[in-house]
Scaffold this motif. Structure first.
Motif, PDB file in Angstrom:
ATOM      1  N   ASP A 140       0.829  -1.212   0.000  1.00 61.26           N
ATOM      2  CA  ASP A 140       0.000   0.000   0.000  1.00 61.26           C
ATOM      3  C   ASP A 140       0.861   1.258   0.000  1.00 61.26           C
ATOM      4  OD1 ASP A 140      -2.369  -1.530   0.113  1.00 61.26           O
ATOM      5  OD2 ASP A 140      -2.217  -1.677   2.292  1.00 61.26           O
ATOM      6  N   GLY A 141       2.183   1.086  -0.072  1.00 61.28           N
ATOM      7  CA  GLY A 141       3.078   2.240  -0.090  1.00 61.28           C
ATOM      8  C   GLY A 141       3.441   2.777   1.286  1.00 61.28           C
ATOM      9  N   VAL A 142       3.089   2.069   2.349  1.00 61.53           N
ATOM     10  CA  VAL A 142       3.411   2.500   3.706  1.00 61.53           C
ATOM     11  C   VAL A 142       4.850   2.116   4.017  1.00 61.53           C
ATOM     12  CG1 VAL A 142       2.849   2.238   6.153  1.00 61.53           C
ATOM     13  CG2 VAL A 142       1.013   2.251   4.443  1.00 61.53           C
ATOM     14  N   ARG A 143       5.631   3.127   4.391  1.00 64.06           N
ATOM     15  CA  ARG A 143       7.037   2.887   4.723  1.00 64.06           C
ATOM     16  C   ARG A 143       7.126   2.285   6.130  1.00 64.06           C
ATOM     17  NH1 ARG A 143      12.336   6.199   3.433  1.00 64.06           N
ATOM     18  NH2 ARG A 143      13.677   5.462   5.103  1.00 64.06           N
ATOM     19  N   LEU A 144       7.754   1.092   6.208  1.00 63.12           N
ATOM     20  CA  LEU A 144       7.896   0.389   7.481  1.00 63.12           C
ATOM     21  C   LEU A 144       9.252   0.657   8.133  1.00 63.12           C
ATOM     22  CD1 LEU A 144       6.318  -3.011   6.407  1.00 63.12           C
ATOM     23  CD2 LEU A 144       5.206  -1.084   7.560  1.00 63.12           C
ATOM     24  N   GLY A 145      10.219   1.144   7.374  1.00 64.92           N
ATOM     25  CA  GLY A 145      11.546   1.438   7.912  1.00 64.92           C
ATOM     26  C   GLY A 145      12.638   0.988   6.965  1.00 64.92           C
ATOM     27  N   THR A 146      13.811   0.714   7.533  1.00 62.55           N
ATOM     28  CA  THR A 146      14.947   0.245   6.742  1.00 62.55           C
ATOM     29  C   THR A 146      15.484  -1.047   7.344  1.00 62.55           C
ATOM     30  OG1 THR A 146      16.479   1.599   8.030  1.00 62.55           O
ATOM     31  CG2 THR A 146      15.647   2.560   5.989  1.00 62.55           C
ATOM     32  N   VAL A 147      16.067  -1.857   6.484  1.00 60.06           N
ATOM     33  CA  VAL A 147      16.642  -3.128   6.938  1.00 60.06           C
ATOM     34  C   VAL A 147      17.886  -2.815   7.765  1.00 60.06           C
ATOM     35  CG1 VAL A 147      17.635  -5.342   6.266  1.00 60.06           C
ATOM     36  CG2 VAL A 147      15.778  -4.340   4.901  1.00 60.06           C
ATOM     37  N   LYS A 148      17.833  -3.178   9.040  1.00 63.54           N
ATOM     38  CA  LYS A 148      18.979  -2.972   9.935  1.00 63.54           C
ATOM     39  C   LYS A 148      19.976  -4.100   9.764  1.00 63.54           C
ATOM     40  CE  LYS A 148      20.240  -2.801  14.784  1.00 63.54           C
ATOM     41  NZ  LYS A 148      19.768  -3.102  16.136  1.00 63.54           N
ATOM     42  N   GLU A 149      19.451  -5.332   9.722  1.00 65.79           N
ATOM     43  CA  GLU A 149      20.304  -6.502   9.527  1.00 65.79           C
ATOM     44  C   GLU A 149      19.458  -7.683   9.114  1.00 65.79           C
ATOM     45  OE1 GLU A 149      21.908  -8.538  13.217  1.00 65.79           O
ATOM     46  OE2 GLU A 149      21.134  -6.719  14.148  1.00 65.79           O
ATOM     47  N   MET A 150      20.133  -8.721   8.694  1.00 69.30           N
ATOM     48  CA  MET A 150      19.496  -9.980   8.325  1.00 69.30           C
ATOM     49  C   MET A 150      19.947 -11.029   9.333  1.00 69.30           C
ATOM     50  SD  MET A 150      17.748  -9.436   5.502  1.00 69.30           S
ATOM     51  CE  MET A 150      17.459 -11.117   4.938  1.00 69.30           C
ATOM     52  N   MET A 151      19.064 -11.982   9.606  1.00 71.86           N
ATOM     53  CA  MET A 151      19.462 -13.080  10.488  1.00 71.86           C
ATOM     54  C   MET A 151      18.874 -14.378   9.962  1.00 71.86           C
ATOM     55  SD  MET A 151      17.292 -12.644  13.967  1.00 71.86           S
ATOM     56  CE  MET A 151      15.569 -13.048  14.037  1.00 71.86           C
ATOM     57  N   SER A 152      19.558 -15.436  10.300  1.00 74.47           N
ATOM     58  CA  SER A 152      19.108 -16.757   9.905  1.00 74.47           C
ATOM     59  C   SER A 152      18.170 -17.298  10.966  1.00 74.47           C
ATOM     60  CB  SER A 152      20.305 -17.693   9.750  1.00 74.47           C
ATOM     61  OG  SER A 152      19.850 -18.996   9.491  1.00 74.47           O
ATOM     62  N   ALA A 153      17.093 -17.919  10.525  1.00 74.30           N
ATOM     63  CA  ALA A 153      16.170 -18.567  11.448  1.00 74.30           C
ATOM     64  C   ALA A 153      16.335 -20.077  11.327  1.00 74.30           C
ATOM     65  CB  ALA A 153      14.743 -18.135  11.161  1.00 74.30           C
ATOM     66  N   GLY A 154      17.571 -20.518  11.194  1.00 72.10           N
ATOM     67  CA  GLY A 154      17.846 -21.943  11.064  1.00 72.10           C
ATOM     68  C   GLY A 154      17.429 -22.457   9.708  1.00 72.10           C
ATOM     69  N   SER A 155      16.799 -23.597   9.694  1.00 69.48           N
ATOM     70  CA  SER A 155      16.423 -24.207   8.420  1.00 69.48           C
ATOM     71  C   SER A 155      15.139 -23.614   7.856  1.00 69.48           C
ATOM     72  CB  SER A 155      16.263 -25.715   8.604  1.00 69.48           C
ATOM     73  OG  SER A 155      15.237 -25.976   9.550  1.00 69.48           O
ATOM     74  N   ALA A 156      14.446 -22.787   8.629  1.00 67.96           N
ATOM     75  CA  ALA A 156      13.161 -22.251   8.173  1.00 67.96           C
ATOM     76  C   ALA A 156      13.349 -21.226   7.055  1.00 67.96           C
ATOM     77  CB  ALA A 156      12.404 -21.641   9.347  1.00 67.96           C
TER      78      ALA A 156
END
Length: 177
Positions: A115-131
């Motif tokens: 809908d064009g709503v800005r949620l923010g910026t990616v601070k970091e990425m993380m692994s959630a294991g095998s998911a």
């Protein structure tokens, strides 16, 4: 030795000494984790200083990795580099197929919903294991709020598009989450 213009990417860290012959425990951010061994030349960064090292040998060990670096021949030498980040020169990374991304390319991108709503910026990425991987998105002054959101990086489900050139990720995500 890298010159001052060399750009680096963090691929892991040295998180302990292993044995008495200079081996170190390695925490790898690569997928699969042993891919870090494909880079024979690492740079270690600690306390703001970067130094080149060469990997002599390495292998999977339990749920992690161990490696022996050229010139690191005893436990004292291994302990001296504990806590170092493992870097590689950005130009040494393999080219990716269309639609593939390195995590470092996603950090800092603006996240908006459909809908064009800005949620923010990616601070970091993380692994959630095998998911699946997860984006940690921090609200900023231009976003709908200052909330931090954990958004699964599941393409075609939550992540609708990634545009590196436009510095934007479009997601199917309700701002109330």
């Amino acid at each position: 030795m890298a010159d001052s213009a060399t750009e680096f990417v963090v691929l892991g860290k040295i998180n302990g000494a292993y044995g008495i012959k200079g081996w170190v425990k390695v925490y790898s951010y690569t997928d699969p984790m042993d891919r870090i061994l494909d880079y024979g030349k690492w740079f270690l960064r600690r306390d703001g200083k970067v130094k080149p090292v060469e990997v002599n040998r390495g292998r999977s060990h339990g749920k992690g990795m161990v490696a022996q670096l050229v010139g690191c021949e005893d436990r004292n030498a291994a302990e001296a580099i504990c806590g170092s980040e493992i870097l590689v020169a950005k130009q040494d990374l393999p080219n990716l197929e269309n639609g593939e991304f390195y995590w470092f390319q996603l950090v800092g991108l603006v996240v908006i919903n459909q809908d064009g709503v800005r949620l923010g910026t990616v601070k970091e990425m993380m692994s959630a294991g095998s998911a699946h991987d997860v984006m940690i998105v921090d609200g900023d002054t231009d976003s709908v709020d200052r909330e931090q959101r954990l958004i699964p990086f599941v393409e075609d489900v939550y992540v609708k598009s990634v545009d590196i050139a436009e510095q934007r990720i479009v997601v199917d995500w309700d701002p109330e989450f």
